[in-house]
Design an enzyme around this catalytic site. Structure first.
Site, PDB file in Angstrom:
ATOM      1  N   ASN A 215       0.855  -1.187   0.000  1.00 24.81           N
ATOM      2  CA  ASN A 215       0.000   0.000   0.000  1.00 24.81           C
ATOM      3  C   ASN A 215       0.893   1.239   0.000  1.00 24.81           C
ATOM      4  O   ASN A 215       1.541   1.542   0.995  1.00 24.81           O
ATOM      5  CB  ASN A 215      -0.902  -0.014   1.239  1.00 24.81           C
ATOM      6  CG  ASN A 215      -1.767   1.234   1.335  1.00 24.81           C
ATOM      7  OD1 ASN A 215      -1.923   1.975   0.370  1.00 24.81           O
ATOM      8  ND2 ASN A 215      -2.333   1.472   2.507  1.00 24.81           N
TER       9      ASN A 215
ATOM     10  N   GLU B 187      -6.377   4.761   8.199  1.00 19.71           N
ATOM     11  CA  GLU B 187      -6.139   6.179   7.925  1.00 19.71           C
ATOM     12  C   GLU B 187      -7.367   6.813   7.273  1.00 19.71           C
ATOM     13  O   GLU B 187      -7.702   7.964   7.549  1.00 19.71           O
ATOM     14  CB  GLU B 187      -4.891   6.333   7.050  1.00 19.71           C
ATOM     15  CG  GLU B 187      -3.617   6.007   7.818  1.00 19.71           C
ATOM     16  CD  GLU B 187      -2.469   5.530   6.953  1.00 19.71           C
ATOM     17  OE1 GLU B 187      -1.446   5.148   7.536  1.00 19.71           O
ATOM     18  OE2 GLU B 187      -2.591   5.517   5.712  1.00 19.71           O
TER      19      GLU B 187
ATOM     20  N   SER C 241       3.575  -2.389  10.465  1.00 22.81           N
ATOM     21  CA  SER C 241       5.040  -2.441  10.614  1.00 22.81           C
ATOM     22  C   SER C 241       5.622  -3.778  10.152  1.00 22.81           C
ATOM     23  O   SER C 241       6.523  -4.330  10.791  1.00 22.81           O
ATOM     24  CB  SER C 241       5.435  -2.142  12.071  1.00 22.81           C
ATOM     25  OG  SER C 241       5.065  -0.825  12.437  1.00 22.81           O
TER      26      SER C 241
ATOM     27  N   GLU D 168      -5.236  -4.952  10.532  1.00 23.58           N
ATOM     28  CA  GLU D 168      -4.163  -4.001  10.799  1.00 23.58           C
ATOM     29  C   GLU D 168      -4.399  -3.323  12.142  1.00 23.58           C
ATOM     30  O   GLU D 168      -5.213  -2.393  12.235  1.00 23.58           O
ATOM     31  CB  GLU D 168      -4.114  -2.934   9.698  1.00 23.58           C
ATOM     32  CG  GLU D 168      -3.740  -3.476   8.337  1.00 23.58           C
ATOM     33  CD  GLU D 168      -3.290  -2.360   7.401  1.00 23.58           C
ATOM     34  OE1 GLU D 168      -2.231  -2.510   6.799  1.00 23.58           O
ATOM     35  OE2 GLU D 168      -3.993  -1.343   7.290  1.00 23.58           O
TER      36      GLU D 168
ATOM     37  N   HIS E  22      -9.294   1.293   5.276  1.00 25.79           N
ATOM     38  CA  HIS E  22      -7.979   1.425   5.915  1.00 25.79           C
ATOM     39  C   HIS E  22      -8.093   2.381   7.094  1.00 25.79           C
ATOM     40  O   HIS E  22      -8.841   3.354   7.072  1.00 25.79           O
ATOM     41  CB  HIS E  22      -6.948   1.945   4.905  1.00 25.79           C
ATOM     42  CG  HIS E  22      -5.542   1.868   5.400  1.00 25.79           C
ATOM     43  ND1 HIS E  22      -5.013   2.819   6.257  1.00 25.79           N
ATOM     44  CD2 HIS E  22      -4.562   0.957   5.182  1.00 25.79           C
ATOM     45  CE1 HIS E  22      -3.763   2.484   6.535  1.00 25.79           C
ATOM     46  NE2 HIS E  22      -3.469   1.365   5.904  1.00 25.79           N
TER      47      HIS E  22
ATOM     48  N   LYS F  31       0.070   4.362  -0.224  1.00 28.63           N
ATOM     49  CA  LYS F  31      -0.523   5.535   0.418  1.00 28.63           C
ATOM     50  C   LYS F  31      -0.284   6.776  -0.464  1.00 28.63           C
ATOM     51  O   LYS F  31      -0.372   6.690  -1.673  1.00 28.63           O
ATOM     52  CB  LYS F  31       0.020   5.686   1.835  1.00 28.63           C
ATOM     53  CG  LYS F  31      -0.133   4.387   2.641  1.00 28.63           C
ATOM     54  CD  LYS F  31       0.209   4.521   4.089  1.00 28.63           C
ATOM     55  CE  LYS F  31       0.048   3.185   4.786  1.00 28.63           C
ATOM     56  NZ  LYS F  31       0.244   3.287   6.250  1.00 28.63           N
TER      57      LYS F  31
ATOM     58  N   GLY G   1       3.017   2.000  11.130  1.00 29.06           N
ATOM     59  CA  GLY G   1       3.974   3.097  11.034  1.00 29.06           C
ATOM     60  C   GLY G   1       4.604   3.507  12.354  1.00 29.06           C
ATOM     61  O   GLY G   1       5.315   4.496  12.428  1.00 29.06           O
TER      62      GLY G   1
END
Length: 252
Positions: free
Chosen positions: A10, A99, A214, A169, A97, A12, A175
């Site tokens: 991904n 985010e 991660s 996730e 996702h 992003k 991250g």
């Protein structure tokens, strides 16, 4: 029948079209290597880089969009429709996702509309679920993830289930450099499979569940050794061809 492994990057909001083209050309031999080892390989660029990535990547490589709208057209400024993606031969879309959930009001109910629209167009939804650090520390992981699955897949049939991919996730691991242990990953992915069985019946055993958060070349093999983890959705480590190559090599 064993579920086929899947490595999905991904990107992003990274890579210009020129950078995406360079990566796609470099990834051609990787796609062939993955195919030879019965592994599915893919990346999810920005909308602007979808076409060039699709054109330059080997045909055996999946190119996914990072989002879509559930309506075919209309007054939705800044959105991209499923017919627009299909025209570019894009058949996979990431939905839900963390985010997008955090910054763009992406709810499980909205994802449900998108999943149904994608399935109606013979496309593959890659539906993301996961809990925040606060929810994890409060012991609410399964409550949160279970609700995301049930709301996101509401109204789907057993046949629909065969076309889904799920990504777990943990938000607290994306991250941050913090990794969920393999025990946590397996426990939650096994729980997800049980909830999937409630939602789509027997096809739950065929649905691929990815782990994301991660993921690096150093830990991907351990995650994929878990019986209910069928692949990885990778962020930062998928941006450079060297680390992307190492990710693939570690799961062959």
């Amino acid at each position: 029948m064993a579920r086929r492994k899947l490595l999905m990057g991904n990107w992003k909001m990274n890579k210009t079209s020129a950078e995406a083209k360079e990566f796609a050309i470099a990834a051609k031999p990787l796609a062939q290597l993955a195919k030879a080892n019965k592994i599915d390989l893919g990346v999810a660029p920005t909308y602007l880089s979808l076409q060039v990535t699709r054109a330059k990547a080997a045909k055996s490589m999946i190119v996914a969009a990072q989002n879509c709208h559930y309506k075919e057209s209309g007054a939705y400024t800044g959105e991209v429709s499923i017919p627009m993606l299909k025209e570019m031969k894009i058949n996979w879309v990431i939905l839900g996702h963390s985010e997008r959930r955090a910054y763009d009001n992406e709810t499980s109910e909205k994802c449900n509309l998108k999943i149904k629209a994608l399935l109606a167009n013979d496309m593959t939804p890659l539906y993301c679920v996961g809990e925040t650090l606060e929810e994890f520390e409060a012991g609410k992981t399964k409550e949160v993830v279970g609700e995301q699955i049930r709301k996101g897949l509401e109204g789907l049939s057993e046949e629909d289930g065969k076309k889904l991919v799920i990504a777990y996730e943990p938000v607290w691991s994306i991250g941050t450099g913090k990794n969920a242990s393999t025990e946590i990953a397996q426990d939650v992915c096994n729980f997800i499979r049980k909830v999937l069985k409630e939602c789509v019946g027997k096809s739950a055993s065929k649905i691929r569940i990815l782990y994301g958060g991660s993921v690096k070349p150093e830990n991907i093999k351990a995650y994929l050794s878990c019986p209910d983890v069928d692949g990885a959705l990778v962020g930062g480590a998928s941006l450079k061809i060297d680390s992307y190559t190492k990710l693939l090599e570690e799961i062959i």
